[in-house]
Design a protein around this motif. Structure first.
Motif, PDB file in Angstrom:
ATOM      1  N   SER A   1      19.262  84.536   7.957  1.00  0.00           N
ATOM      2  CA  SER A   1      19.296  83.773   9.204  1.00  0.00           C
ATOM      3  C   SER A   1      18.238  82.676   9.170  1.00  0.00           C
ATOM      4  O   SER A   1      17.163  82.849   8.579  1.00  0.00           O
ATOM      5  N   GLY A   2      18.575  81.540   9.759  1.00  0.00           N
ATOM      6  CA  GLY A   2      17.579  80.488   9.906  1.00  0.00           C
ATOM      7  C   GLY A   2      17.896  79.180   9.226  1.00  0.00           C
ATOM      8  O   GLY A   2      17.148  78.212   9.388  1.00  0.00           O
ATOM      9  N   PHE A   3      18.982  79.092   8.431  1.00  0.00           N
ATOM     10  CA  PHE A   3      19.311  77.808   7.825  1.00  0.00           C
ATOM     11  C   PHE A   3      20.778  77.478   8.097  1.00  0.00           C
ATOM     12  O   PHE A   3      21.587  78.356   8.390  1.00  0.00           O
ATOM     13  N   THR A   4      21.114  76.217   7.999  1.00  0.00           N
ATOM     14  CA  THR A   4      22.466  75.768   8.266  1.00  0.00           C
ATOM     15  C   THR A   4      23.357  76.025   7.059  1.00  0.00           C
ATOM     16  O   THR A   4      22.979  75.735   5.927  1.00  0.00           O
ATOM     17  N   HIS A   5      24.543  76.547   7.313  1.00  0.00           N
ATOM     18  CA  HIS A   5      25.495  76.751   6.234  1.00  0.00           C
ATOM     19  C   HIS A   5      26.911  76.594   6.766  1.00  0.00           C
ATOM     20  O   HIS A   5      27.142  76.471   7.962  1.00  0.00           O
ATOM     21  N   GLY A   6      27.859  76.592   5.832  1.00  0.00           N
ATOM     22  CA  GLY A   6      29.260  76.374   6.169  1.00  0.00           C
ATOM     23  C   GLY A   6      30.063  76.301   4.891  1.00  0.00           C
ATOM     24  O   GLY A   6      29.689  76.884   3.880  1.00  0.00           O
ATOM     25  N   PRO A   7      31.175  75.580   4.907  1.00  0.00           N
ATOM     26  CA  PRO A   7      32.031  75.532   3.716  1.00  0.00           C
ATOM     27  C   PRO A   7      31.397  74.763   2.570  1.00  0.00           C
ATOM     28  O   PRO A   7      30.574  73.872   2.778  1.00  0.00           O
ATOM     29  N   HIS A   8      31.802  75.131   1.354  1.00  0.00           N
ATOM     30  CA  HIS A   8      31.373  74.398   0.173  1.00  0.00           C
ATOM     31  C   HIS A   8      31.983  72.985   0.169  1.00  0.00           C
ATOM     32  O   HIS A   8      33.007  72.733   0.822  1.00  0.00           O
ATOM     33  N   PRO A   9      31.378  72.059  -0.581  1.00  0.00           N
ATOM     34  CA  PRO A   9      31.904  70.686  -0.632  1.00  0.00           C
ATOM     35  C   PRO A   9      33.380  70.619  -1.015  1.00  0.00           C
ATOM     36  O   PRO A   9      34.127  69.806  -0.473  1.00  0.00           O
ATOM     37  N   LYS A  10      33.816  71.477  -1.934  1.00  0.00           N
ATOM     38  CA  LYS A  10      35.222  71.470  -2.331  1.00  0.00           C
ATOM     39  C   LYS A  10      36.125  71.801  -1.148  1.00  0.00           C
ATOM     40  O   LYS A  10      37.190  71.189  -0.961  1.00  0.00           O
ATOM     41  N   ALA A  11      35.709  72.772  -0.320  1.00  0.00           N
ATOM     42  CA  ALA A  11      36.517  73.152   0.841  1.00  0.00           C
ATOM     43  C   ALA A  11      36.521  72.066   1.908  1.00  0.00           C
ATOM     44  O   ALA A  11      37.489  71.933   2.661  1.00  0.00           O
ATOM     45  N   LEU A  12      35.444  71.281   1.960  1.00  0.00           N
ATOM     46  CA  LEU A  12      35.366  70.223   2.978  1.00  0.00           C
ATOM     47  C   LEU A  12      36.463  69.181   2.808  1.00  0.00           C
ATOM     48  O   LEU A  12      36.842  68.503   3.773  1.00  0.00           O
ATOM     49  N   LYS A  13      36.978  69.032   1.602  1.00  0.00           N
ATOM     50  CA  LYS A  13      38.046  68.059   1.382  1.00  0.00           C
ATOM     51  C   LYS A  13      39.298  68.422   2.186  1.00  0.00           C
ATOM     52  O   LYS A  13      40.135  67.566   2.452  1.00  0.00           O
ATOM     53  N   ASN A  14      39.394  69.695   2.552  1.00  0.00           N
ATOM     54  CA  ASN A  14      40.545  70.157   3.330  1.00  0.00           C
ATOM     55  C   ASN A  14      40.144  70.496   4.765  1.00  0.00           C
ATOM     56  O   ASN A  14      40.746  71.367   5.388  1.00  0.00           O
ATOM     57  N   MET A  15      39.134  69.795   5.271  1.00  0.00           N
ATOM     58  CA  MET A  15      38.591  70.104   6.588  1.00  0.00           C
ATOM     59  C   MET A  15      39.645  69.974   7.690  1.00  0.00           C
ATOM     60  O   MET A  15      39.674  70.768   8.632  1.00  0.00           O
ATOM     61  N   LEU A  16      40.524  68.979   7.573  1.00  0.00           N
ATOM     62  CA  LEU A  16      41.523  68.742   8.615  1.00  0.00           C
ATOM     63  C   LEU A  16      42.955  68.936   8.139  1.00  0.00           C
ATOM     64  O   LEU A  16      43.871  69.024   8.962  1.00  0.00           O
ATOM     65  N   VAL A  17      43.166  68.992   6.822  1.00  0.00           N
ATOM     66  CA  VAL A  17      44.514  69.187   6.279  1.00  0.00           C
ATOM     67  C   VAL A  17      44.437  70.193   5.138  1.00  0.00           C
ATOM     68  O   VAL A  17      43.679  69.986   4.185  1.00  0.00           O
ATOM     69  N   GLN A  18      45.201  71.270   5.221  1.00  0.00           N
ATOM     70  CA  GLN A  18      45.225  72.295   4.180  1.00  0.00           C
ATOM     71  C   GLN A  18      46.515  72.205   3.374  1.00  0.00           C
ATOM     72  O   GLN A  18      47.588  71.973   3.944  1.00  0.00           O
ATOM     73  N   PRO A  19      46.437  72.382   2.045  1.00  0.00           N
ATOM     74  CA  PRO A  19      47.647  72.297   1.224  1.00  0.00           C
ATOM     75  C   PRO A  19      48.573  73.499   1.375  1.00  0.00           C
ATOM     76  O   PRO A  19      49.741  73.443   1.010  1.00  0.00           O
ATOM     77  N   LYS A  20      48.042  74.611   1.893  1.00  0.00           N
ATOM     78  CA  LYS A  20      48.843  75.817   2.074  1.00  0.00           C
ATOM     79  C   LYS A  20      48.981  76.128   3.558  1.00  0.00           C
ATOM     80  O   LYS A  20      48.212  75.635   4.389  1.00  0.00           O
TER      81      LYS A  20
END
Length: 377
Positions: free
Chosen positions: A321-340
């Protein structure tokens, strides 16, 4: 925390969305700062760049990953299995077992949750027999005597609620049959296979763990000799396939909605396949967030882990706890559109209120490059 009188703030500045996790201003990345693990007040900050785009990260808060599949195999007792993470309220071990446990086990330190990562076999306990397979949760109440008889090698994530109990979350407006119907819970049976186990002769050892130390009690007979039982406490089995996740096509729900079991100071959540959000403005990946009240642990069981890169089944990530995290850079490419159309992953998440310590065995199988996998967002 229920009943807390939070400091009253209602504010907004600059370019921002009106709805969290949807309709972000063009070219921005949302970061959530919230209280009580997504249950308390929250704010949503819009950044020009991904909040995990660091060039270096030093110190104890760095994100860590462990390849538990590389741990030494073949421990006959769960209490000899290496401790991966622990604190005063929770203990996590990774245990591999090739043959039948020669002794019975009893946990006097708290309730035990076994998550079967691989393998199949039988569980014999005070209450009877349960078969098990990969993807099963096996809940064992504190004080229950048990042993596993695997068919080939079994790999298990062992989660202990130290001096506490496991229960189910309050499903609120969703109703009591959401996530899984209680009818999906299987209890042990006093069947012919259990009677055959009872007929085994010889000395039987019971390894009892209390305050982290093991005492051994030996019986000249099989102590799993029950002929019947009744009540509202017993071991249960639940497979991840029986969990039907809550979904929203217009809003990326927080991970807390996938809570499967509750203990006093931590929760166990299960990620199972679900449809992606279809609203054009809704996030299709986990949102960046500061979970400043809980340590976050994810064990990756099977499938394609869409928000992570270079993570394989049998690995575990640990985000203090205590730091910012989220999706990896590769996943960010699909932030608004997913291929599946849907996710294809099974994973177990453990969120602990108290800071976790890393066990020596886990540190020996750490992927030290994990922290650098976030670069380049």
């Amino acid at each position: 925390m229920a009943g807390r009188n939070w400091i009253p703030v209602r504010g907004a500045q600059g370019r921002h969305s009106r709805q969290a996790h949807a309709d972000l201003p063009d070219g921005t990345y949302e970061r959530e700062i919230s209280k009580e693990g997504f249950f308390g007040p929250a704010s949503f900050i819009h950044h020009r760049r991904p909040p995990t785009g660091w060039s270096s990260f030093e110190g104890p808060l760095r994100p860590r990953a462990f390849d538990l599949a590389k741990l030494a195999a073949g421990e006959e007792s769960p209490w000899a299995a290496p401790v991966v993470l622990h604190n005063r309220a929770c203990e996590v071990r990774f245990w591999t077992l090739a043959g039948a446990m020669p002794a019975l086990a009893r946990n006097a330190d708290g309730d035990t949750l076994l998550f079967v990562h691989a393998g199949a076999g039988e569980l014999f306990c005070d209450y009877g027999r349960l078969s098990y397979e990969a993807g099963d949760y096996l809940y064992l109440p504190r004080g229950c005597m048990w042993r596993l008889r695997p068919q080939g090698q079994t790999a298990v994530l062992v989660i202990q609620a130290t001096n506490s109990h496991f229960g189910l979350p309050d499903k609120g407006l969703l109703g009591g049959h959401a996530l899984f119907d209680p009818a999906m819970l299987r209890i042990p049976e006093l069947d012919a296979a259990f009677e055959a186990h009872q007929a085994e002769s010889g000395d039987f050892r019971v390894e009892i763990k209390k305050r982290g130390e093991v005492s051994v009690v030996t019986y000249p007979y099989n102590p799993l000799d029950a002929v019947g039982w009744h009540g509202d406490l017993a071991p249960v089995r639940l497979n991840v396939r029986d969990i039907r996740p809550v979904v929203s096509h217009r809003y990326h729900l927080p991970p807390s909605v996938h809570t499967t079991f509750l203990a006093d100071r931590f929760v166990v959540c299960t990620f199972t396949p679900r449809p992606f959000e279809t609203d054009p403005g809704a996030l299709k990946v986990p949102f960046f967030h500061n979970n400043d009240d809980f340590d976050e642990v994810i064990f990756y069981h099977a499938g394609d882990f869409f928000s992570r890169d270079h993570i394989e089944a049998g690995m575990m990530t640990f985000h203090p706890s205590g730091f910012t995290h989220g999706p990896h850079p590769k996943a960010l490419k699909n932030m608004l559109v997913q291929p599946k159309a849907a996710t294809d992953e099974y994973a177990v998440m453990i969120d602990t209120r108290d800071p976790l310590e890393v066990g020596e065995a886990a540190a020996a199988v750490e992927d030290l490059a994990y922290v650098d996998s976030w670069k380049g967002g």
